[in-house]
Design an enzyme around this catalytic site. Sequence first.
Site, PDB file in Angstrom:
ATOM      1  N   SER A  39      43.694  34.600  40.418  1.00  0.00           N
ATOM      2  CA  SER A  39      44.135  35.894  39.200  1.00  0.00           C
ATOM      3  C   SER A  39      44.185  36.696  41.165  1.00  0.00           C
ATOM      4  CB  SER A  39      43.083  36.308  38.696  1.00  0.00           C
ATOM      5  OG  SER A  39      41.818  36.490  39.428  1.00  0.00           O
ATOM      6  N   SER A  56      40.438  31.806  41.989  1.00  0.00           N
ATOM      7  CA  SER A  56      40.840  33.116  42.335  1.00  0.00           C
ATOM      8  C   SER A  56      41.524  33.836  43.295  1.00  0.00           C
ATOM      9  CB  SER A  56      40.383  33.797  41.276  1.00  0.00           C
ATOM     10  OG  SER A  56      40.673  33.866  39.810  1.00  0.00           O
ATOM     11  N   LYS A  59      40.959  44.468  45.038  1.00  0.00           N
ATOM     12  CA  LYS A  59      41.348  44.175  43.710  1.00  0.00           C
ATOM     13  C   LYS A  59      40.739  44.752  42.481  1.00  0.00           C
ATOM     14  CE  LYS A  59      41.053  39.050  40.794  1.00  0.00           C
ATOM     15  NZ  LYS A  59      40.489  38.060  40.596  1.00  0.00           N
TER      16      LYS A  59
END
Lengths: 94, 474, 485
Positions: free
Chosen positions: C154, C178, C79
Site C-alpha cells: 500500500s 506494504s 505516507k
Amino acid sequence: MVSIDYIRYISEICKIKFTDDELEDFIQQFTGIIEYVDKLKEVNTEGVVPTYFVNSNTQPLREDVIRDGLSKEDVIRNAPEEEYGYFKLLNVMD
Amino acid sequence: MAYKTIIGLEIHVELMTNTKIFCSCTNEFGGEANTHCCPVCLGLPGALPVLNKSVLEYGIKAGIAFNSKIANRTKMDRKHYFYPDLVKGYQISQDDIPLCSGGYVEIELEEGTKKIGLTRIHIEEDTGKSIHTEEGDSLIDYNRAGVPLIEIVTEPDMNTPEEARLFLEKLRSTLKYIEVSDCKMEEGSLRCDININVVDTETGEKTNITELKNLNSFSGAVKAMEYEEKRHISLLEEGKNTQRETRRWDEVKSETIIMREKGEVGDYRYAVDGDILPIEIGDKWIEEIRDSLPELPHAKKQRFIEEYDIPEYDAGVLTQSKELADFYEETVKYTDDPKQVSNWIMGDVLRRINDEELQIEDLKFKPKDLAQLLELINQGKISNNIGKKVLRTMFETGDSPEKIVKDEGLIQISDEGELKKIIEKILSENEQSIIDYRNGKDRALGYLVGQVMKTTRGKANPQMVNQMIRDMIE
Amino acid sequence: MDIVELTAIEMKENLEKKRISARDIVEAHIDRIEKVEEELNAFITISKEEALKSADRIDQKVRNGEKLGPLAGIPIGIKDNIVTKDIRTTCGSKMLENFVPPYESTVVEKIRKGDGIILGKTNMDEFAMGSSTETSYFGPTKNPIDSQRVPGGSSGGSAAAVKAREVAIALGSDTGGSIRQPASFCGVVGIKPTYGLVSRYGLVSLANTLDQIGVLGRNVIDAALMLKAIVGYDEKDSTSIDMELIDYIEVLSENIKGIKIGVPKEYMDLEMDKRVKEQVFKAIKTFEDIGAIVEDISLPQMEYGLATYYIVSTAEISSNMARFDGIRYGYRAENYETLDELYMNTRSEAFGEEVKRRIMVGTYSLSRDYSEQYYKKAVKVRTLIKEDFDKAFEKYDVILSPTSPNLPFKLGEKLDDPLAMYKTDLFTVPVNLAGICSISVPCGYVEGLPVGLQIIGNRFEESKILKVARAFEKHVSLGGENIGL
Ligand SMILES: [Mg+2]
Ligand SMILES: [Zn+2]
C-alpha cells in the site's frame, strides 16, 4: 457457502450496509476468501499457545501526573458538526 | 406459596486518580465541555493508550479490601459496540483475566453476618456523556471519556432488596475508606445495574432475569427492586413469565419502565488489545499496597468490639463509614463510657443525620462537644431528656453544651428543698391521684412525676422526684 | 549539478558544505513534482509552503553555523496514514478527506527535529488495504518505471515518489509487505523494521500487532540514514522497545564473508513468476561469490502464512476501523433518521470496497460463532510460524526470498480478484506475523521491470540485513530498467 443471513448479521454488527444486489457479488468473494483461509484447519494446533504479542516486553506503567491535553478548538476542529463546544448530531440516541 | 428473590449487582465505580486511565488528561469531575481531552481519549486515528499506574493500584486496593485474588499477570481487551459516547467503537476493558477474582463483602443482618460473593473486579475506561436538546439534537462531551473505572460483579447472592441495599452501603463505605472513589451517585461516580428474578421454591420455577439500569440513588434502587420483586411474583402467580429485558426506574411514576427487550447478549467480539502489553503485577507490589491500606471496616469493627466493649451490632453501625467511626473514637477519647457514646451516636445523632441527609463532616459540633454533653448528664447537671434537647440545639447552632445549658437555664434541679416545695404544690392540686395511688394504681405516680417535670420544664431531677413523691404520699 | 539525482546523503553533504541551500533542494524537488505528478499521482497532499519555510529555517541555521540534524535538508515524503500536525492526513480515504490532525506523530516529530523537510503526504491504498495503491480514494499512483503498471502497495505513493526523484526518501508502513512489495515493484530499497523498533504513535492502525513504520530510499545507505533517525523507545507507544540505539550507517561497511544465509525451500516452491525466481537464484549466486554461505532451509508452516495473516489482520482491522463513525471527525452521511442509519450510511458511503470487505471478514472471524474456528485458530498458527523463524535464526544470520512472487502488474489487472491481489504478499506476510525485520533490495530486471530480493533478519537485527543488502548493492550493478518518467 457462507449463509446470507449470517452475512447480514455481520453487516449489522460492523455497520457496513449492502444492497441486495451488492450482497450477491459480495457473498461470492467472501466465500472464496473463507474457503482459502479454511486451509488453517489442516494445521494441528493442539497445545499451542496463541501469539498476541511478538515481543516479550510487558506493559510500562505511566505515572499518574496530569499533562495538558488539546485546546478546546483543537478537540472539535474536525467535528462534522459542533455547537457550544460540543460534538453535535441529530438526536437519534435512545 | 414461597418465593425467593435472586439479586446480583454490577457496579461501576470511577476511581479518584489524578489522570485518566490511558492518557494524562485530568480526571477532574465536570469542567467546560471537551476541555479535558487529548488525541488518546478522543480516539483520534493514530493515538495509542498508555496505562496509568494508579489505576492498577486502586483496583488492587479494592481487590484486597474485598478479599479477592489479585492476578499476577493480566491484560486489557477490547469490547466492541457502537455508541456515540464511545470514541473508538470499542471500550478497553478486561475479558477473561480480570485484575481481581472472587472475594466477598459481609453484610450484617438480624440473623447474623452474610457473605455476598464477588465474581470479579476489573478495570476499564468510562465513556463520554451526551445531552439532548429541545431542538432535537444530541450534544456530546468527552471529558468523561477515558476516566478509569472498576467494574464489580457480584454473585447472585442477595435475596431481598434490603440485602442489596446493605451490600451497596458496605461497598460504598469501604471504597471511600480506602480512598479509591468518592462514590457520589449523583455525579455518576458510582453506578449500579441490577439483575433480579424470582424463583418459586416449591416448584423450582423461575422468572427470567430483568436487568435494571440507570439507577441514580440507593433508595431508588431499593424501590425499583421492591417493585420488580412484586411484579415477578405476580407474574409467577398468574403462571406467566417475564421476558428477558432491561428496565429503568421512573421516580415520578414509582414504577419500572421497559427500556429494551434483550433477546440475546451482545456480540462484543472481545479481543486482546494489542496496543497494551501484558500487565505484570509482582507479589511485592501487592504486599506494599496491602500494607498501605487504612484499617478496613471489618477489622475496625472487630477492634471496636474488643477495645470499647460494645455489642457487635453497635460496632457494625459505627464502622459503616470512616467518618462516623472517627467521630465515635474521637468522642470516646473524652469520656469513660464507650457504650453510652455509642447509644447517643446510633440514636439521636444518626437519626438526625439520616433525616436531614447530612454528612458527618457537615456537623456544626465536634466530638468533644458531644462528650461534654454526656459529661453534663453523667454529673447529673442535666437530665437525659434535657440532654436530647441540648443536642438539638447543638445541631442548629454548634454552641457548646455548657453554653446552651447556661443560656437556656437548663441546669437540673437537684436541690431537695426546692423540689419539696414544687412537689407539695403539685400534691395539693392532685388529691385524687394520691387516693388512686394509695388504692394501688401505680399509674398515678407517673402522672404526678410528669406534672412536676412539666412545671419545671423538664429540669427536675427525675429520680429524686420519683423517690420524694413516694416518700411523701406513702 | 542535478540536485534531484543526488542521493539523500549527498544532498545533506552538499548542504553542509554550502554548495547548495536547503531552498535549492526543495525548489528542485518541487519543480520535479510539478513536472511528473500529474501523471504519477504519488502525492495526496503537497506541503509546498511548509517545506519552503522549513528550508529557510535550515538555511538560517547553516548561516548561523548551528549544528544540523541528521536529515538536514533532505526532502521527505510521508505516507498519508502517518499523522502530521496541521497537515491533512487522509489515509487515502474519503472518510478522512478533510481530516487535519491536531497532533504530531512521533516519527514526524523526529524528522522535524532532525531537520528533515516534509514535502507532502504520499498516496496509498485506502487505509493501507491493498497491494497496488489502486484502492486510494484519490486515484491510483502509477509505477514510474512503466505508467501502465501499478507501483505496488500500500505504500505505492512513497515508493513511486522516491523512484521518480520527487523526494529523496520516504516513510511507509508495512503490515504485510506494504513497504517491501512497492519497493520491489518500483526498484527501490524498502525496510520493514522489527515490530517495536519504531514508534507507532501517530500511525493510523491497520492491524496494530503487525504494523510498523519503515522507510523507502533509492539505496541502502539512504534508507539506513532515515531508519536511524526514526527508531527508539517512545513512552507514547507501549509496544515500542527500550533498547540501545545502533548506528545503522556504520555497520554498512562491515564484511559479510562467512555470513550464513538460509533459503527456505517452501518459499521457492510457492506459486510464482518463473522470471522472478530466476533473478533470485542469480542473486543467491552473487552472495556465494562474495563469500556468504548459502544453504537450503525449511520453514514448514510458511504455506499457512497468508491465511493466518489474513485472519489476524482483518480481525484487527475490523476493530481498528470501528472508530470511524462520523461523530468526532471524518465523513458523516447527510441523511439519517436513526443511529443505525447514521453509522451504516456514513461507513458505507465513505469506505471503499476493499475496506468494507476486510471489515466484514474480520468481524466474521471475531464473531461469537466463528472466533474459535478462525481468529483463535489463526493466533495459534501464528505461534508456529514465529517458531519456524526462531529455529532458523538459531543457525542462520539472514533468510533470502523473493519480495513478491510477481512483477509489477497492469493497473486494474487484479482489482476484481481479491485473492490474487493478496497473493502478491505471499513472501512478506510471515515476517510481520513473526514481528521480525526485513529489507527489499532491487536484484535484477525482467524486460525492464524490477525484481526485489527480500532479506529477512531476526528481531532487532536490522544491522545484519542492512549490511547484507549493502554488500549486495555494492557488488552488483543493475542495468536495464526503463525509466518511463
Ligand atoms: Mg463495564
Ligand atoms: Zn486524554
